[in-house]
Design a protein around this motif. Structure first.
Motif, PDB file in Angstrom:
ATOM      1  N   ASN A 163      29.094  37.551  37.790  1.00  0.00           N
ATOM      2  CA  ASN A 163      28.746  38.224  36.292  1.00  0.00           C
ATOM      3  C   ASN A 163      30.006  38.209  35.420  1.00  0.00           C
ATOM      4  O   ASN A 163      29.846  37.647  34.294  1.00  0.00           O
ATOM      5  N   LEU A 164      31.325  38.515  35.783  1.00  0.00           N
ATOM      6  CA  LEU A 164      32.414  38.347  34.837  1.00  0.00           C
ATOM      7  C   LEU A 164      32.683  37.158  34.583  1.00  0.00           C
ATOM      8  O   LEU A 164      33.305  36.355  33.421  1.00  0.00           O
ATOM      9  N   ARG A 170      32.703  35.290  30.657  1.00  0.00           N
ATOM     10  CA  ARG A 170      33.528  34.773  30.001  1.00  0.00           C
ATOM     11  C   ARG A 170      33.485  33.303  29.385  1.00  0.00           C
ATOM     12  O   ARG A 170      34.148  32.610  28.922  1.00  0.00           O
ATOM     13  N   GLY A 171      32.141  32.799  30.009  1.00  0.00           N
ATOM     14  CA  GLY A 171      31.698  31.514  29.685  1.00  0.00           C
ATOM     15  C   GLY A 171      31.906  30.562  30.537  1.00  0.00           C
ATOM     16  O   GLY A 171      31.570  29.337  30.274  1.00  0.00           O
TER      17      GLY A 171
END
Length: 70
Positions: A15-16, A20-21
């Motif tokens: 998810n992180l 951040r793309g």
């Protein structure tokens, strides 16, 4: 029985990265390319395969584009 805490850590990390793309992609590489990546990691040039592959992709596709004269 699966380790829920490990599963939760993996999901949190994914998810992180999405936030951040980053995009998850699975690719197959030739044996020589895989061996070269492993050697670069074993020699300490990179901390992981992911870092080595990301470096190579960015050097090829991102940094090159910045140096193009138009």
């Amino acid at each position: 029985m699966p380790d829920l805490s490990r599963s939760q850590r993996v999901q949190r990390l994914r998810n992180l990265r999405r936030e951040r793309g980053d995009r998850e992609m699975n690719v197959w590489v030739s044996k020589p390319a895989g061996d070269a990546i492993d050697q670069a990691v074993e020699s300490g040039r990179f901390r992981s395969r992911q870092e080595a592959i990301s470096y190579a992709l960015e050097a090829t596709f991102i940094r090159k584009e910045r140096n193009v004269v138009t």
